[in-house]
Write a protein that holds these residues in place. Structure first.
Motif, PDB file in Angstrom:
ATOM      1  N   LEU A  45       0.777  -1.214  -0.115  1.00 30.02           N
ATOM      2  CA  LEU A  45       0.102  -0.007   0.171  1.00 30.02           C
ATOM      3  C   LEU A  45       0.923   1.316  -0.081  1.00 30.02           C
ATOM      4  N   ARG A  46       0.575   2.114  -0.589  1.00 26.51           N
ATOM      5  CA  ARG A  46       1.328   3.382  -0.995  1.00 26.51           C
ATOM      6  C   ARG A  46       0.748   4.607  -0.269  1.00 26.51           C
ATOM      7  N   TYR A  47      -0.685   4.411   0.019  1.00 27.74           N
ATOM      8  CA  TYR A  47      -1.356   5.379   0.535  1.00 27.74           C
ATOM      9  C   TYR A  47      -2.279   5.010   1.853  1.00 27.74           C
ATOM     10  N   TYR A  48      -2.900   4.097   1.769  1.00 26.36           N
ATOM     11  CA  TYR A  48      -3.880   3.547   2.725  1.00 26.36           C
ATOM     12  C   TYR A  48      -3.097   3.276   4.239  1.00 26.36           C
ATOM     13  N   THR A  49      -3.229   3.963   5.376  1.00 31.28           N
ATOM     14  CA  THR A  49      -2.942   3.398   6.562  1.00 31.28           C
ATOM     15  C   THR A  49      -4.398   3.389   7.435  1.00 31.28           C
ATOM     16  N   PRO A  50      -4.544   2.613   8.635  1.00 30.07           N
ATOM     17  CA  PRO A  50      -5.415   2.679   9.636  1.00 30.07           C
ATOM     18  C   PRO A  50      -5.833   4.321   9.874  1.00 30.07           C
ATOM     19  N   GLU A  51      -4.547   4.889  10.179  1.00 34.59           N
ATOM     20  CA  GLU A  51      -4.691   6.702  10.549  1.00 34.59           C
ATOM     21  C   GLU A  51      -5.189   7.295   9.437  1.00 34.59           C
ATOM     22  N   MET A  52      -4.788   6.856   8.351  1.00 36.82           N
ATOM     23  CA  MET A  52      -5.677   7.760   7.092  1.00 36.82           C
ATOM     24  C   MET A  52      -7.057   7.370   6.909  1.00 36.82           C
ATOM     25  N   HIS A  53      -7.365   5.962   7.569  1.00 36.69           N
ATOM     26  CA  HIS A  53      -8.653   5.956   7.157  1.00 36.69           C
ATOM     27  C   HIS A  53      -9.674   6.477   8.209  1.00 36.69           C
ATOM     28  N   ALA A  54      -9.065   6.552   9.657  1.00 32.06           N
ATOM     29  CA  ALA A  54      -9.880   7.481  10.286  1.00 32.06           C
ATOM     30  C   ALA A  54      -9.999   9.048  10.216  1.00 32.06           C
ATOM     31  N   ALA A  55      -8.773   9.620   9.632  1.00 36.61           N
ATOM     32  CA  ALA A  55      -8.736  10.967   9.481  1.00 36.61           C
ATOM     33  C   ALA A  55      -9.633  11.333   8.218  1.00 36.61           C
ATOM     34  N   ALA A  56      -9.754  10.397   7.388  1.00 35.32           N
ATOM     35  CA  ALA A  56     -10.400  10.488   6.213  1.00 35.32           C
ATOM     36  C   ALA A  56     -12.045  11.136   6.485  1.00 35.32           C
ATOM     37  N   PHE A  57     -12.513  10.957   7.795  1.00 38.00           N
ATOM     38  CA  PHE A  57     -13.862  11.292   8.308  1.00 38.00           C
ATOM     39  C   PHE A  57     -13.780  12.666   8.736  1.00 38.00           C
ATOM     40  N   ALA A  58     -12.577  13.054   9.036  1.00 39.02           N
ATOM     41  CA  ALA A  58     -12.433  14.613   9.425  1.00 39.02           C
ATOM     42  C   ALA A  58     -12.887  15.564   8.487  1.00 39.02           C
ATOM     43  N   LEU A  59     -14.052  16.493   8.415  1.00 44.82           N
ATOM     44  CA  LEU A  59     -14.322  17.184   7.442  1.00 44.82           C
ATOM     45  C   LEU A  59     -14.270  18.637   7.791  1.00 44.82           C
ATOM     46  N   PRO A  60     -14.186  19.591   6.603  1.00 46.14           N
ATOM     47  CA  PRO A  60     -14.108  20.890   7.058  1.00 46.14           C
ATOM     48  C   PRO A  60     -15.332  21.354   7.755  1.00 46.14           C
ATOM     49  N   ALA A  61     -15.167  22.489   8.711  1.00 48.69           N
ATOM     50  CA  ALA A  61     -16.360  22.971   9.413  1.00 48.69           C
ATOM     51  C   ALA A  61     -17.565  23.064   8.669  1.00 48.69           C
ATOM     52  N   PHE A  62     -17.414  23.947   7.551  1.00 47.02           N
ATOM     53  CA  PHE A  62     -18.265  24.294   6.614  1.00 47.02           C
ATOM     54  C   PHE A  62     -19.351  22.942   6.287  1.00 47.02           C
ATOM     55  N   LEU A  63     -18.509  21.872   5.751  1.00 46.30           N
ATOM     56  CA  LEU A  63     -19.322  20.577   5.375  1.00 46.30           C
ATOM     57  C   LEU A  63     -19.865  19.945   6.592  1.00 46.30           C
ATOM     58  N   GLN A  64     -19.227  19.864   7.778  1.00 47.11           N
ATOM     59  CA  GLN A  64     -19.618  19.139   8.865  1.00 47.11           C
ATOM     60  C   GLN A  64     -20.981  19.798   9.349  1.00 47.11           C
ATOM     61  N   ARG A  65     -20.946  21.230   9.450  1.00 51.00           N
ATOM     62  CA  ARG A  65     -22.113  21.669   9.754  1.00 51.00           C
ATOM     63  C   ARG A  65     -23.276  21.429   8.904  1.00 51.00           C
ATOM     64  N   ARG A  66     -23.247  21.609   7.445  1.00 53.31           N
ATOM     65  CA  ARG A  66     -23.990  21.056   6.494  1.00 53.31           C
ATOM     66  C   ARG A  66     -24.785  19.867   6.691  1.00 53.31           C
ATOM     67  N   LEU A  67     -23.738  18.928   7.049  1.00 51.93           N
ATOM     68  CA  LEU A  67     -24.287  17.236   7.094  1.00 51.93           C
ATOM     69  C   LEU A  67     -24.850  17.253   8.390  1.00 51.93           C
ATOM     70  N   GLU A  68     -24.685  17.900   9.323  1.00 57.07           N
ATOM     71  CA  GLU A  68     -25.289  17.772  10.587  1.00 57.07           C
ATOM     72  C   GLU A  68     -26.764  18.574  10.819  1.00 57.07           C
ATOM     73  N   ALA A  69     -26.826  19.712  10.075  1.00 57.09           N
ATOM     74  CA  ALA A  69     -28.025  20.287  10.053  1.00 57.09           C
ATOM     75  C   ALA A  69     -29.119  19.299   9.433  1.00 57.09           C
ATOM     76  N   PRO A  70     -30.466  19.788   9.790  1.00 63.07           N
ATOM     77  CA  PRO A  70     -31.580  18.810   8.890  1.00 63.07           C
ATOM     78  C   PRO A  70     -31.625  19.054   7.588  1.00 63.07           C
TER      79      PRO A  70
END
Lengths: 232, 232
Positions: free
Chosen positions: B198-223
């Motif tokens: 694997l050149r890219y994937y690691t377990p850390e990269m897996h978890a980190a992929a779910f951290a989203l910029p604040a504007f998108l996180q807010r949008r996805l949490e909103a109704p």
């Protein structure tokens, strides 16, 4: 934009800063983020080109809106020379928002600058520099983390997504001076944003920025390929 | 490349798959990653254009190298029609490696496809689809996560850095079917890579992929701003 938020808030949330030095960042974007931290008492801003500051005030008022803030002292001059003449243990955070390592910004990517940056940081203080692109500049990143970082307690690379930059990515070289009392790594923020207008930075984004693709992680964990430098 | 590694390994490391369905991915790159998982017993590969598969074998042998693997059944045909006619509870993982939601791939971004995808997944199974760019397609991402995701136990967006894609970023829409025994979110991998190149994937990269910029996180949490769909 995402670059300015991350480059500023990654080091600022890694400690409890009162004295901050900004090198470069002539458009005022980094400054705008720094003054959002109420704990910051003074910002010394060393920008080599006063015309950039004036142009930003005139043409990019939303980016430049913190220019003139009473906490800020603007010194138009060379950041490398400023670091040379500054006193030991002066700053909690140094943020270097420079252009690429050719021409005027070249010395900001030199070992001499990092020796002075380490000296003028307070114990446990953090430097965060524009650290180039992981897809394009692996060699430079390894040099910064492994060689320039060797006189610090920790030296890390954090990734920032910037859609308008080449390859959509740029990074931050982050290093913490020895002698602090907390965590050595800058990965885990020690404070949380409160009443700040942030579009990008979150504590989760902070931690996630330190997760690197396997190829880069392996490279940074491997022994330096460079000749060890005399001051290490 | 990073896209193929992440799109394949994010869902595969979120469970212990034996039966995998790939929709699209005609170049064989997703398939190459899937067969690295020794727990996978059978890969059903539904690609609409057999000529793409042939061209990949001829011109991109390093990407296409798993084509012909004895675990793989290649079905040249429409993935939407295949999902319609497939039996309930057939697959542990479905990976959709499609082009953008215009033309041939449009129906892979429809509610009808996701209703069938949910039906043909086993309880606790995971679908992972090419989920477009967070800088350019916020509306579509919100629709997928909030509306298409509503019949699943979890629905999330994970970010992938791809230097050659517009804005240097693309994402994965990931959803887990109800009825599994483990964690509902796909954020935390349940297995670790072992003897994989694997050149890219690691377990850390897996978890980190779910951290989203604040504007998108807010949008996805909103109704959801959309009209709720009849099947929710």
């Amino acid at each position: 934009m995402s670059y300015q938020e991350m480059l500023a808030h990654l080091p600022l949330f890694s400690c409890e800063p009162t004295q901050v030095l900004i090198v470069g960042g002539g458009d005022g974007g980094i400054l705008r983020e720094v003054v959002k931290h109420s704990c910051v008492e003074k910002v010394t801003w060393c920008e080599i080109d006063g015309d950039v500051v004036d142009a930003a005030k005139q043409f990019m008022p939303s980016v430049a809106k913190a220019i003139g803030n009473p906490k800020v002292e603007l010194l138009v001059g060379d950041g490398v020379a400023f670091a040379e003449k500054s006193k030991d243990n002066s700053f909690d955070v140094i943020i270097v928002d420079s252009s690429d390592p050719v021409g005027p910004a070249e010395k900001l990517f030199s070992k001499e600058f990092y020796v002075n940056a380490e000296r003028i940081l307070k114990p446990g203080g953090v430097i965060c520099s524009q650290g180039e692109c992981l897809w394009l500049n692996e060699e430079l990143i390894a040099t910064m983390v492994q060689d320039y970082g060797a006189c610090f307690a920790s030296a890390e690379y954090a990734t920032i997504q910037v859609p308008t930059y080449p390859s959509g990515q740029i990074g931050a070289f982050m290093a913490r001076k020895r002698g602090g009392k907390g965590e050595v790594s800058c990965r885990w923020p020690v404070r949380e944003p409160k009443d700040m207008e942030l579009r990008y930075y979150t504590p989760e984004m902070h931690a996630a920025a330190f997760a690197l693709p396997a190829f880069l992680q392996r490279r940074l964990e491997a022994p330096s390929k460079k000749r060890r430098l005399a001051w290490q």
